[in-house]
Design a protein around this motif. Sequence first.
Motif, PDB file in Angstrom:
ATOM      1  N   ARG A 125       0.844  -1.196   0.000  1.00 60.40           N
ATOM      2  CA  ARG A 125       0.000   0.000   0.000  1.00 60.40           C
ATOM      3  C   ARG A 125       0.881   1.249   0.000  1.00 60.40           C
ATOM      4  NH1 ARG A 125      -5.369  -1.290   1.698  1.00 60.40           N
ATOM      5  NH2 ARG A 125      -5.801   0.793   2.503  1.00 60.40           N
ATOM      6  N   ASN A 126       0.540   2.223  -0.829  1.00 59.31           N
ATOM      7  CA  ASN A 126       1.336   3.445  -0.849  1.00 59.31           C
ATOM      8  C   ASN A 126       1.044   4.285   0.385  1.00 59.31           C
ATOM      9  OD1 ASN A 126      -0.934   5.368  -1.431  1.00 59.31           O
ATOM     10  ND2 ASN A 126      -1.060   4.140  -3.306  1.00 59.31           N
ATOM     11  N   ILE A 127       1.890   5.267   0.645  1.00 56.48           N
ATOM     12  CA  ILE A 127       1.820   6.031   1.881  1.00 56.48           C
ATOM     13  C   ILE A 127       0.537   6.841   1.984  1.00 56.48           C
ATOM     14  CG2 ILE A 127       3.039   8.005   0.916  1.00 56.48           C
ATOM     15  CD1 ILE A 127       3.395   6.579   4.480  1.00 56.48           C
ATOM     16  N   VAL A 128       0.018   7.293   0.859  1.00 57.27           N
ATOM     17  CA  VAL A 128      -1.220   8.082   0.900  1.00 57.27           C
ATOM     18  C   VAL A 128      -2.392   7.224   1.357  1.00 57.27           C
ATOM     19  CG1 VAL A 128      -2.827   9.447  -0.481  1.00 57.27           C
ATOM     20  CG2 VAL A 128      -0.365   9.633  -0.887  1.00 57.27           C
ATOM     21  N   ARG A 129      -2.465   5.986   0.857  1.00 59.70           N
ATOM     22  CA  ARG A 129      -3.545   5.086   1.272  1.00 59.70           C
ATOM     23  C   ARG A 129      -3.429   4.746   2.746  1.00 59.70           C
ATOM     24  NH1 ARG A 129      -4.993   0.032  -2.282  1.00 59.70           N
ATOM     25  NH2 ARG A 129      -6.753   0.187  -0.838  1.00 59.70           N
ATOM     26  N   LYS A 130      -2.199   4.633   3.249  1.00 56.75           N
ATOM     27  CA  LYS A 130      -2.014   4.336   4.674  1.00 56.75           C
ATOM     28  C   LYS A 130      -2.470   5.508   5.535  1.00 56.75           C
ATOM     29  CE  LYS A 130       1.807   1.052   4.172  1.00 56.75           C
ATOM     30  NZ  LYS A 130       3.227   0.754   4.473  1.00 56.75           N
ATOM     31  N   VAL A 131      -2.195   6.734   5.070  1.00 58.87           N
ATOM     32  CA  VAL A 131      -2.620   7.907   5.835  1.00 58.87           C
ATOM     33  C   VAL A 131      -4.139   7.987   5.914  1.00 58.87           C
ATOM     34  CG1 VAL A 131      -2.655  10.439   5.856  1.00 58.87           C
ATOM     35  CG2 VAL A 131      -0.520   9.218   5.382  1.00 58.87           C
ATOM     36  N   PHE A 132      -4.797   7.601   4.836  1.00 57.90           N
ATOM     37  CA  PHE A 132      -6.251   7.679   4.786  1.00 57.90           C
ATOM     38  C   PHE A 132      -6.883   6.285   4.749  1.00 57.90           C
ATOM     39  CE2 PHE A 132      -4.619  11.601   2.898  1.00 57.90           C
ATOM     40  CZ  PHE A 132      -5.248  12.557   3.682  1.00 57.90           C
ATOM     41  N   ASP A 133      -6.371   5.406   5.605  1.00 63.87           N
ATOM     42  CA  ASP A 133      -6.901   4.050   5.692  1.00 63.87           C
ATOM     43  C   ASP A 133      -8.348   4.058   6.179  1.00 63.87           C
ATOM     44  OD1 ASP A 133      -5.198   2.147   4.717  1.00 63.87           O
ATOM     45  OD2 ASP A 133      -4.049   1.942   6.564  1.00 63.87           O
ATOM     46  N   ARG A 134      -8.973   2.892   6.052  1.00 60.47           N
ATOM     47  CA  ARG A 134     -10.353   2.755   6.491  1.00 60.47           C
ATOM     48  C   ARG A 134     -10.487   3.031   7.980  1.00 60.47           C
ATOM     49  NH1 ARG A 134     -11.675  -3.133   4.918  1.00 60.47           N
ATOM     50  NH2 ARG A 134     -13.396  -2.745   6.357  1.00 60.47           N
ATOM     51  N   GLU A 135     -11.616   3.603   8.340  1.00 62.94           N
ATOM     52  CA  GLU A 135     -11.867   3.983   9.724  1.00 62.94           C
ATOM     53  C   GLU A 135     -13.058   3.209  10.269  1.00 62.94           C
ATOM     54  OE1 GLU A 135     -12.599   8.139   9.613  1.00 62.94           O
ATOM     55  OE2 GLU A 135     -10.824   8.584   8.391  1.00 62.94           O
ATOM     56  N   VAL A 136     -13.119   3.121  11.596  1.00 63.15           N
ATOM     57  CA  VAL A 136     -14.237   2.452  12.259  1.00 63.15           C
ATOM     58  C   VAL A 136     -14.507   3.189  13.564  1.00 63.15           C
ATOM     59  CG1 VAL A 136     -12.782   0.809  13.510  1.00 63.15           C
ATOM     60  CG2 VAL A 136     -15.155   0.220  12.985  1.00 63.15           C
TER      61      VAL A 136
END
Length: 450
Positions: free
Chosen positions: A397-408
């Motif tokens: 996963r690229n760094i941008v996707r990690k910063v805006f990962d799924r939330e709960v």
Amino acid sequence: MVYPLNYRRPAHAARAPSSHGSITGTEKPKSIDDSLKSGSSGMSHGIPDALSFDRIISGGTCPPCTTRDFMNYLKYIELSAENLQFFLWFRSYTKRFNDFPNNEKALSPEWHSNSDTDAPTRAKCSNLEAAAIFKGTDFANDSRTSEAEKTNPFFTPPQTPNSDLRRESGESMDSYEASIVSGLRTDHVQRTTNAFESAGLKWKPLSVQPYREETSRIISIYIAEGGSRELNLSSKERNALLHALQNTTHPSAFRQVIATVEWSLRCQAHPNFIRWTICNGNRPRVIFARGLGIGGIVGGFIAALLITFSGAVRAWRVLSLIGFMIGISTLIAAWKGMCVVLHGMHHRHLRPWELFASDDEPAGSIDIKSDSYESLVCIGSSNSYEDEPWVAKYEKRNIVRKVFDREVWIQEPALRQIQDTIFLQAILGATVISFIIVGIFCAVPSGNYY
């Protein structure tokens, strides 16, 4: 509702490199008792009673503070899941042993580690008790045994392999062998035998004692050197346990080892778990939040300097307070592992192992409170996770996707209160610091450079 403003999250408790640490065996029970007493007072070292160790283990908490979450933390973060797995097994084992009829429990007398010289006497007494119990049965009279063996009630006559395990588990032999025993029996028997030989003892499987086969598996997995889930024990603790298990399968044989394991869980792993759980964002998101905080502070300084150097009246310099407030509060919260944006919605990022959980078996679906899980948690391979599918997927996963990962949404109320308290502390701290900085700028004469 928030906790007192002087609240401090649990301090990081460093793991002892070995069980030869500064705390002695006699001090461990005292530390556990102190933990129990302080935990019942409402707040202990930054941990509210609602998130106490006993409450988590008993299933009285919500995600992300459940027993399953605790287990995942120990497996993926602290790399010591064997402690909790052994603790859960022992709790289930004690309950199942106490449920046995008295005549079966008499086969495994209570163990007293401070009287090793009495071991032969205890063994003789238990032999006599067992002889009385099995008098007139196939154990006492079997045509395939010698006369000497007939007088020894602990001699196991030829029988179907693992018949005691089948009785304990309540499963048919076919299903049990298909699920567990067929691939483990030979290996764990050899490891158990080697463990006793390394301690200068001789392993004699006494199958008439309750759960003798199960304790043998536990030795091979958790106690023997090189076991798939070897506990961090000193040689003294290991040898003492093996000596006790040579004579009895009573839960008291594990007394010293379970004290070490419970101390590690209560005084080290549990505070670290609560401290880690307070963080609502993954590491990339927290670093990103710190960058935003620093950017806000820099923006406040730039605004204050431009207004000060200009010919504008001093009241305009107060506008820089906005940048300082946002930047400092964000930085304080991020310093404690929190993202204020996620906190505003009481959300948290999914952990990497939760992101890629299959839809038909989501993370945390197993009921950790059930006896069936507690009795089987000791079974399986090592706690290594490097080969799990999510590891490679998360690394890609690229760094941008990690910063805006799924939330709960955070379900545990006590955890939300802790985060509310930290957020309020960040706001108050930012307010005080911002007013001081802006006050200094307001005291500086105008530059009138433009």
